[in-house]
Design an enzyme around this catalytic site. Structure first.
Site: not given
Length: 286
Positions: A33, A71-73, A138, A142
């Protein structure tokens, strides 16, 4: 340098992107967005609408980029396990493939010290074994993303670097206040230590990985010089009495959660700008 940053509106990205722009880089940010990125576009970043859930949106985002900083996670506090895996593993692989196809020269994947388990009997090093079947979505997502990227690098020579972060804080980040309630739920020992890293040092490490040649396929830990106990962290926000059980058993593993940062120091010259939580506090950098 033309750089695409994912996760730019998150805790790390929203503090890292302005520092990149201040150094004169041409920064594009992948966002779902564009309106939510208004503060960053006002500083000069270019918003590109796309989604890690939609691989077809990724090639236009990486077109013309020299480097990607991913960086997105989705984090451990989310309850959507399928979404965590889809974002952190599958989304990372899709982005890396798109970047390689577009001729991107360097791909920096920001991972986490949570990939480590307990029982190493020393501060966790980059070559210590990690559990591919880790029950924490998580962490396991990763780990899977790291392994996929390292395989891609090995098979294609695509320049991939991985940075495993300690607990990130500072720059008015609410991260510390947010984690305190979780410590009680997880029944963490008050004497367990948290290896932290200030946003200033995350930015420093990422800049070193952006500009240092010869680090293809390498993993690096990043943290400060002085991990603090969870008790000290809780005291800092006035929550120690509410967080820990006074009838605790002895601490079993004093090295759990602690990372060895000697590799980053030796290969890049990294030295923490903020060597401890107390330095950050005393310099009003929290």
């Amino acid at each position: 340098m033309k750089i695409l940053v994912t996760g730019a509106t998150g805790k790390v990205g929203s503090r890292f992107v302005p520092r990149l722009l201040a150094k004169g880089h041409e920064v594009s940010i992948l966002v779902r967005d564009a309106a939510k990125a208004a503060a960053l576009t006002a500083l000069g970043a270019r918003a590109v609408v796309g989604d890690l859930f939609s691989p077809a949106t990724l090639p236009p985002a990486v077109e013309g980029m020299e480097t990607v900083v991913h960086l997105a996670a989705l984090f451990r506090t989310f309850t959507d396990n399928e979404g965590i895996v889809k974002t952190n593993h599958e989304g990372t692989v899709a982005l890396a493939n798109a970047a390689m196809g577009a001729g991107v020269k360097r791909f920096i994947f920001v991972s986490t010290g949570n990939v480590y388990s307990a029982g190493y009997k020393h501060p966790a090093r980059e070559d210590d074994l990690v559990n591919m079947d880790d029950p924490r979505p998580y962490s396991s997502s990763k780990i899977a993303a790291e392994q996929a990227l390292l395989t891609l690098q090995k098979n294609t020579d695509f320049d991939v670097r991985i940075l495993r972060l300690g607990f990130v804080y500072g720059d008015r980040d609410p991260h510390i206040a947010e984690i305190i309630p979780l410590l009680k739920k997880m029944k963490r020992h008050s004497g367990s230590r948290m290896h932290m890293v200030h946003h200033l040092d995350v930015a420093q490490a990422l800049n070193l990985l952006l500009h240092t040649d010869g680090l293809d396929g390498e993993i690096f830990n990043i943290a400060d010089h002085a991990p603090i106990t969870l008790y000290e962290m809780a005291v800092s926000v006035g929550k120690a009495a509410d967080t820990f059980d006074l009838e605790e058993q002895p601490l079993v593993d004093p090295f759990e959660g602690i990372m060895d940062i000697s590799k980053l120091r030796s290969k890049t010259g990294f030295r923490p700008l903020v060597p401890s939580y107390y330095v950050a506090r005393d310099l009003d950098l929290l």
